[in-house]
Motif scaffolding. Structure first.
Motif, PDB file in Angstrom:
ATOM      1  N   GLN A 181       0.961  -1.352  -0.238  1.00  0.00           N
ATOM      2  CA  GLN A 181      -0.072  -0.054   0.247  1.00  0.00           C
ATOM      3  C   GLN A 181       0.834   1.352  -0.021  1.00  0.00           C
ATOM      4  OE1 GLN A 181      -2.568  -0.775   3.372  1.00  0.00           O
ATOM      5  NE2 GLN A 181      -4.023  -1.556   2.133  1.00  0.00           N
ATOM      6  N   SER A 182       0.339   2.299  -0.842  1.00  0.00           N
ATOM      7  CA  SER A 182       0.974   3.401  -0.616  1.00  0.00           C
ATOM      8  C   SER A 182       0.111   4.704  -1.218  1.00  0.00           C
ATOM      9  CB  SER A 182       2.118   3.571  -1.989  1.00  0.00           C
ATOM     10  OG  SER A 182       2.977   4.483  -1.713  1.00  0.00           O
ATOM     11  N   GLY A 224       3.949   8.705  -0.193  1.00  0.00           N
ATOM     12  CA  GLY A 224       3.934   7.443   0.287  1.00  0.00           C
ATOM     13  C   GLY A 224       5.049   6.719  -0.333  1.00  0.00           C
ATOM     14  N   PRO A 225       5.207   5.388   0.456  1.00  0.00           N
ATOM     15  CA  PRO A 225       6.551   4.647   0.133  1.00  0.00           C
ATOM     16  C   PRO A 225       6.546   4.184  -1.364  1.00  0.00           C
ATOM     17  CG  PRO A 225       4.897   3.354   1.388  1.00  0.00           C
ATOM     18  CD  PRO A 225       4.236   4.866   1.502  1.00  0.00           C
ATOM     19  N   SER A 226       7.622   4.126  -1.706  1.00  0.00           N
ATOM     20  CA  SER A 226       8.121   3.621  -3.223  1.00  0.00           C
ATOM     21  C   SER A 226       8.644   2.117  -2.857  1.00  0.00           C
ATOM     22  CB  SER A 226       9.015   4.333  -4.060  1.00  0.00           C
ATOM     23  OG  SER A 226      10.228   4.556  -3.172  1.00  0.00           O
ATOM     24  N   PHE A 227       8.671   1.235  -3.667  1.00  0.00           N
ATOM     25  CA  PHE A 227       9.104  -0.018  -3.557  1.00  0.00           C
ATOM     26  C   PHE A 227      10.317  -0.528  -4.532  1.00  0.00           C
ATOM     27  CE2 PHE A 227       5.002   0.385  -1.869  1.00  0.00           C
ATOM     28  CZ  PHE A 227       5.153   0.007  -0.375  1.00  0.00           C
ATOM     29  N   ASP A 228      11.174  -1.250  -4.222  1.00  0.00           N
ATOM     30  CA  ASP A 228      12.467  -1.530  -4.906  1.00  0.00           C
ATOM     31  C   ASP A 228      12.536  -3.201  -4.672  1.00  0.00           C
ATOM     32  OD1 ASP A 228      14.522  -1.535  -6.890  1.00  0.00           O
ATOM     33  OD2 ASP A 228      15.950  -0.735  -5.355  1.00  0.00           O
ATOM     34  N   VAL A 229      12.593  -3.927  -5.773  1.00  0.00           N
ATOM     35  CA  VAL A 229      12.415  -5.322  -5.504  1.00  0.00           C
ATOM     36  C   VAL A 229      14.179  -5.799  -5.937  1.00  0.00           C
ATOM     37  CG1 VAL A 229      12.032  -7.688  -6.554  1.00  0.00           C
ATOM     38  CG2 VAL A 229      10.354  -5.931  -6.463  1.00  0.00           C
ATOM     39  N   LEU A 230      14.651  -6.782  -4.946  1.00  0.00           N
ATOM     40  CA  LEU A 230      16.057  -7.126  -5.168  1.00  0.00           C
ATOM     41  C   LEU A 230      16.023  -8.425  -5.119  1.00  0.00           C
ATOM     42  CD1 LEU A 230      17.781  -4.473  -2.872  1.00  0.00           C
ATOM     43  CD2 LEU A 230      17.738  -4.432  -5.370  1.00  0.00           C
ATOM     44  N   LEU A 231      16.460  -9.253  -6.201  1.00  0.00           N
ATOM     45  CA  LEU A 231      16.602 -10.619  -6.306  1.00  0.00           C
ATOM     46  C   LEU A 231      18.176 -11.582  -6.277  1.00  0.00           C
ATOM     47  CD1 LEU A 231      14.110 -10.937  -9.026  1.00  0.00           C
ATOM     48  CD2 LEU A 231      13.619 -12.084  -6.834  1.00  0.00           C
ATOM     49  N   ASP A 232      18.137 -12.115  -5.380  1.00  0.00           N
ATOM     50  CA  ASP A 232      19.771 -12.898  -5.376  1.00  0.00           C
ATOM     51  C   ASP A 232      19.983 -13.593  -6.659  1.00  0.00           C
ATOM     52  OD1 ASP A 232      20.070 -11.690  -2.604  1.00  0.00           O
ATOM     53  OD2 ASP A 232      20.020 -13.839  -1.850  1.00  0.00           O
ATOM     54  N   LYS A 233      19.138 -14.314  -7.193  1.00  0.00           N
ATOM     55  CA  LYS A 233      19.117 -14.811  -8.565  1.00  0.00           C
ATOM     56  C   LYS A 233      17.926 -14.688  -9.148  1.00  0.00           C
ATOM     57  CE  LYS A 233      19.730 -19.033  -6.941  1.00  0.00           C
ATOM     58  NZ  LYS A 233      19.846 -20.430  -6.806  1.00  0.00           N
ATOM     59  N   GLU A 234      18.195 -14.546 -10.508  1.00  0.00           N
ATOM     60  CA  GLU A 234      17.106 -14.164 -11.562  1.00  0.00           C
ATOM     61  C   GLU A 234      16.441 -15.293 -12.103  1.00  0.00           C
ATOM     62  OE1 GLU A 234      16.478 -10.880 -12.312  1.00  0.00           O
ATOM     63  OE2 GLU A 234      17.940  -9.855 -11.202  1.00  0.00           O
ATOM     64  N   ILE A 235      15.481 -15.912 -11.172  1.00  0.00           N
ATOM     65  CA  ILE A 235      14.482 -17.005 -11.462  1.00  0.00           C
ATOM     66  C   ILE A 235      13.211 -16.693 -11.818  1.00  0.00           C
ATOM     67  CG2 ILE A 235      16.086 -18.627 -10.142  1.00  0.00           C
ATOM     68  CD1 ILE A 235      13.913 -18.722  -7.912  1.00  0.00           C
ATOM     69  N   VAL A 236      12.666 -15.480 -11.407  1.00  0.00           N
ATOM     70  CA  VAL A 236      11.712 -14.786 -11.909  1.00  0.00           C
ATOM     71  C   VAL A 236      11.667 -13.483 -12.578  1.00  0.00           C
ATOM     72  CG1 VAL A 236      10.332 -16.010 -10.014  1.00  0.00           C
ATOM     73  CG2 VAL A 236      11.400 -13.636  -9.839  1.00  0.00           C
ATOM     74  N   SER A 237      10.840 -13.242 -13.614  1.00  0.00           N
ATOM     75  CA  SER A 237      10.441 -11.998 -13.981  1.00  0.00           C
ATOM     76  C   SER A 237       9.298 -11.207 -13.266  1.00  0.00           C
ATOM     77  CB  SER A 237      10.408 -11.807 -15.574  1.00  0.00           C
ATOM     78  OG  SER A 237       9.178 -12.627 -15.731  1.00  0.00           O
ATOM     79  N   TYR A 238       9.687  -9.908 -13.202  1.00  0.00           N
ATOM     80  CA  TYR A 238       8.264  -9.297 -12.697  1.00  0.00           C
ATOM     81  C   TYR A 238       7.844  -7.903 -13.225  1.00  0.00           C
ATOM     82  CZ  TYR A 238      11.999  -6.511 -10.312  1.00  0.00           C
ATOM     83  OH  TYR A 238      12.861  -5.890  -9.829  1.00  0.00           O
ATOM     84  N   GLY A 239       6.645  -7.482 -13.086  1.00  0.00           N
ATOM     85  CA  GLY A 239       6.301  -6.268 -13.345  1.00  0.00           C
ATOM     86  C   GLY A 239       5.543  -5.441 -12.112  1.00  0.00           C
ATOM     87  N   SER A 240       5.043  -4.346 -12.296  1.00  0.00           N
ATOM     88  CA  SER A 240       4.330  -3.828 -11.167  1.00  0.00           C
ATOM     89  C   SER A 240       3.348  -2.755 -12.025  1.00  0.00           C
ATOM     90  CB  SER A 240       5.185  -2.866 -10.212  1.00  0.00           C
ATOM     91  OG  SER A 240       5.651  -1.950 -10.723  1.00  0.00           O
ATOM     92  N   ARG A 241       2.228  -2.697 -11.190  1.00  0.00           N
ATOM     93  CA  ARG A 241       1.183  -1.437 -11.506  1.00  0.00           C
ATOM     94  C   ARG A 241       0.487  -0.849 -10.248  1.00  0.00           C
ATOM     95  NH1 ARG A 241      -3.801  -4.408 -11.593  1.00  0.00           N
ATOM     96  NH2 ARG A 241      -3.505  -6.538 -11.063  1.00  0.00           N
ATOM     97  N   ARG A 242       0.005   0.178 -10.587  1.00  0.00           N
ATOM     98  CA  ARG A 242      -0.491   0.881  -9.362  1.00  0.00           C
ATOM     99  C   ARG A 242      -2.344   0.603  -9.580  1.00  0.00           C
ATOM    100  NH1 ARG A 242       1.569   6.962  -8.589  1.00  0.00           N
ATOM    101  NH2 ARG A 242       3.894   6.458  -8.201  1.00  0.00           N
ATOM    102  N   VAL A 243      -3.004   0.455  -8.529  1.00  0.00           N
ATOM    103  CA  VAL A 243      -4.380   0.320  -8.614  1.00  0.00           C
ATOM    104  C   VAL A 243      -4.849   1.141  -7.397  1.00  0.00           C
ATOM    105  CG1 VAL A 243      -6.216  -1.304  -8.370  1.00  0.00           C
ATOM    106  CG2 VAL A 243      -3.860  -2.253  -9.293  1.00  0.00           C
ATOM    107  N   TYR A 244      -5.480   2.489  -8.105  1.00  0.00           N
ATOM    108  CA  TYR A 244      -6.122   3.416  -7.010  1.00  0.00           C
ATOM    109  C   TYR A 244      -7.384   2.666  -6.491  1.00  0.00           C
ATOM    110  CZ  TYR A 244      -2.697   6.767  -8.293  1.00  0.00           C
ATOM    111  OH  TYR A 244      -1.439   7.497  -8.486  1.00  0.00           O
ATOM    112  N   ALA A 245      -7.464   3.128  -5.121  1.00  0.00           N
ATOM    113  CA  ALA A 245      -8.775   2.606  -4.198  1.00  0.00           C
ATOM    114  C   ALA A 245      -9.893   3.326  -5.096  1.00  0.00           C
ATOM    115  CB  ALA A 245      -8.481   3.225  -2.996  1.00  0.00           C
ATOM    116  N   LYS A 246      -9.972   4.813  -5.416  1.00  0.00           N
ATOM    117  CA  LYS A 246     -10.998   5.455  -5.828  1.00  0.00           C
ATOM    118  C   LYS A 246     -10.717   5.883  -7.268  1.00  0.00           C
ATOM    119  CE  LYS A 246     -12.212   6.674  -1.228  1.00  0.00           C
ATOM    120  NZ  LYS A 246     -12.966   7.586  -0.483  1.00  0.00           N
ATOM    121  N   SER A 247     -11.809   5.938  -8.133  1.00  0.00           N
ATOM    122  CA  SER A 247     -11.524   6.505  -9.644  1.00  0.00           C
ATOM    123  C   SER A 247     -11.293   7.958  -9.903  1.00  0.00           C
ATOM    124  CB  SER A 247     -12.944   5.888 -10.421  1.00  0.00           C
ATOM    125  OG  SER A 247     -14.168   6.701  -9.936  1.00  0.00           O
ATOM    126  N   ASP A 248     -11.763   8.599  -8.732  1.00  0.00           N
ATOM    127  CA  ASP A 248     -11.520  10.058  -8.911  1.00  0.00           C
ATOM    128  C   ASP A 248     -10.148  10.398  -8.272  1.00  0.00           C
ATOM    129  OD1 ASP A 248     -12.091   9.721  -6.275  1.00  0.00           O
ATOM    130  OD2 ASP A 248     -13.566  11.490  -6.136  1.00  0.00           O
TER     131      ASP A 248
END
Length: 108
Positions: free
Chosen positions: A11-12, A17-41
């Motif tokens: 949550q942010s 609000g907080p930002s997030f940074d993903v750090l992997l020891d080994k690249e066994i997964v790929s990833y993506g991120s998206r924002r989902v707002y609680a309210k349409s306005d």
């Protein structure tokens, strides 16, 4: 058969609000991120809340440690620790193994 992806949700909010940074020891997964707002306005609101949704997809079998760094100029600062596993079918599972409050460490 389609492989199973895994998701983590944090949550942010706009304006510090907080930002997030993903750090992997080994690249066994790929990833993506998206924002989902609680309210349409949300564009008309100050400090609108949203979820940061990370989706992880297996790229090779194995396991690795992952750290998600949560940083904010006005909220808490944490490191979240996980164990990521990818099986032979490239199905991803993520298990939380711990969390560290970075602010309390710096105050010591």
């Amino acid at each position: 058969m389609k492989s199973v992806e895994a998701q983590l949700i944090f949550q942010s909010f706009d304006g510090g609000g907080p930002s997030f940074d993903v750090l992997l020891d080994k690249e066994i997964v790929s990833y993506g991120s998206r924002r989902v707002y609680a309210k349409s306005d949300h564009e008309e609101m100050s400090g609108a809340g949203y979820d940061v949704v990370y989706t992880f997809k297996g790229i090779s079998e194995g396991e690795t440690k992952m750290t998600v760094k949560e940083r904010s100029p006005i909220a808490g600062n944490f490191d979240h620790y996980y164990l990521v596993k990818v099986d032979s079918g490239l199905n991803v599972t993520i298990e939380k193994t711990g969390e560290k409050d970075i602010d309390s460490i710096e105050d010591e």
